[in-house]
Scaffold this active site. Structure first.
Site, mmCIF file in Angstrom:
data_model
loop_
_atom_site.group_PDB
_atom_site.id
_atom_site.type_symbol
_atom_site.label_atom_id
_atom_site.label_comp_id
_atom_site.label_asym_id
_atom_site.label_seq_id
_atom_site.Cartn_x
_atom_site.Cartn_y
_atom_site.Cartn_z
ATOM 1 N N HIS A 1 -9.165 -3.864 -1.631
ATOM 2 C CA HIS A 1 -8.136 -3.091 -0.920
ATOM 3 C C HIS A 1 -8.450 -1.591 -0.974
ATOM 4 C CE1 HIS A 1 -3.774 -2.138 0.093
ATOM 5 N NE2 HIS A 1 -4.226 -0.984 -0.378
ATOM 6 N N GLU A 2 -8.752 -1.094 -2.181
ATOM 7 C CA GLU A 2 -8.983 0.353 -2.321
ATOM 8 C C GLU A 2 -10.245 0.787 -1.572
ATOM 9 O OE1 GLU A 2 -6.647 2.122 -3.219
ATOM 10 O OE2 GLU A 2 -5.472 0.520 -4.149
ATOM 11 N N HIS B 1 -10.053 1.489 2.121
ATOM 12 C CA HIS B 1 -9.550 2.809 2.531
ATOM 13 C C HIS B 1 -10.701 3.771 2.833
ATOM 14 C CE1 HIS B 1 -5.191 2.603 2.029
ATOM 15 N NE2 HIS B 1 -5.343 1.991 0.869
ATOM 16 N N CYS C 1 0.860 -1.180 0.000
ATOM 17 C CA CYS C 1 0.000 0.000 0.000
ATOM 18 C C CYS C 1 0.896 1.230 0.000
ATOM 19 C CB CYS C 1 -0.884 -0.003 1.246
ATOM 20 S SG CYS C 1 -1.993 1.423 1.369
#
Ligand code: NI
Length: 180
Positions: free
Chosen positions: A142-143, A146, A100
Site C-alpha cells: 500500500h505505502e 503511493h 488511507c
C-alpha cells in the site's frame, strides 16, 4: 517537529511518480522523517508515504505496536524505507480491507500479494531486506504504491466493496485493522 498536512485523493499531485533519493541527500532527511512519524502518529495511521505530505521522493515509514485497539493487526517494527523495491514471493493474492490517510473515513477491499520481499535502505543508508507476508506485506505494498501515484481505490476490483467506515461497519463488513 511538526504534524504536516496530508494531501487527499483528488489532489492531482498524489498521482505523480516520486523520484529516488540519492545517497548524498540522506543527511538532509531527518527532519522530514521526524515530520512523517509525527504526522502518522497524530492521525493514528500505520504507514505514511512522503508524497502524502507533498514531498515527491521515494520514502515511506510504517510500523505498528501490538495494541488491544487492533487485536487483528500483528506488530510491524517501526521502519524507514528509502527507494523501496518489492519482489513478489508468490503469485497468490488475498483481499483485505484498507484505509488511507489520503482517503479519510473510507475503506475498500483490495487484493495484495500474500508474500513479498521488500528491500531498500534505511535513514542511515544501511540496506534493508525482509521477507514478509499477510498484513505486513499488505502495508508495504500500500505505502509503496503511493510512490508510483497509485491510491488503493484504484486497485479495488469490485466497487461494491468500497464505502464509508460507519456504513460498512453497520453492514458488518469485516474489518478491524487500522488505516494505512
Ligand atoms: Ni495510503
Amino acid at each position: 517537529m511538526a504534524v504536516r498536512e496530508i494531501l487527499r485523493m483528488g489532489d492531482p499531485r498524489l498521482l505523480q511518480v516520486s523520484t529516488e533519493i540519492q545517497v548524498h541527500e540522506l543527511g538532509s532527511l531527518p527532519e522530514l522523517i521526524e515530520d512523517m512519524w509525527d504526522t502518522m502518529q497524530a492521525t493514528d495511521g500505520i504507514g505514511l508515504a512522503a508524497p502524502q505530505i507533498g514531498v515527491f521522493r521515494r520514502l515511506v515509514v510504517f510500523g505498528i505496536e501490538a495494541t488491544p485497539r487492533y487485536p487483528e493487526a500483528p506488530p510491524i517494527p517501526p521502519t524507514v524505507l528509502i527507494n523501496p523495491r518489492i519482489d513478489m514471493l508468490t503469485q497468490e493474492r488475498s483481499e483485505g480491507w484498507e484505509g488511507c490517510l489520503s482517503v479519510p473515513g473510507m475503506r475498500g477491499l483490495v487484493p495484495r500479494y500474500d508474500r513479498i520481499r521488500y528491500s531498500g535502505i534505511d535513514a542511515q543508508g544501511l540496506p534493508i531486506s525482509r521477507d514478509v507476508e499477510d498484513f505486513h506485506a499488505r502495508v508495504v505494498q500500500h505505502e509503496c504504491d503511493h510512490l508510483d501515484g497509485v491510491l488503493y481505490p484504484m486497485r479495488i476490483e469490485d466497487m461494491r466493496n468500497f464505502g464509508f467506515e460507519p456504513e460498512l461497519a453497520a453492514a458488518d463488513a469485516a474489518f478491524d485493522e487500522p488505516p494505512e
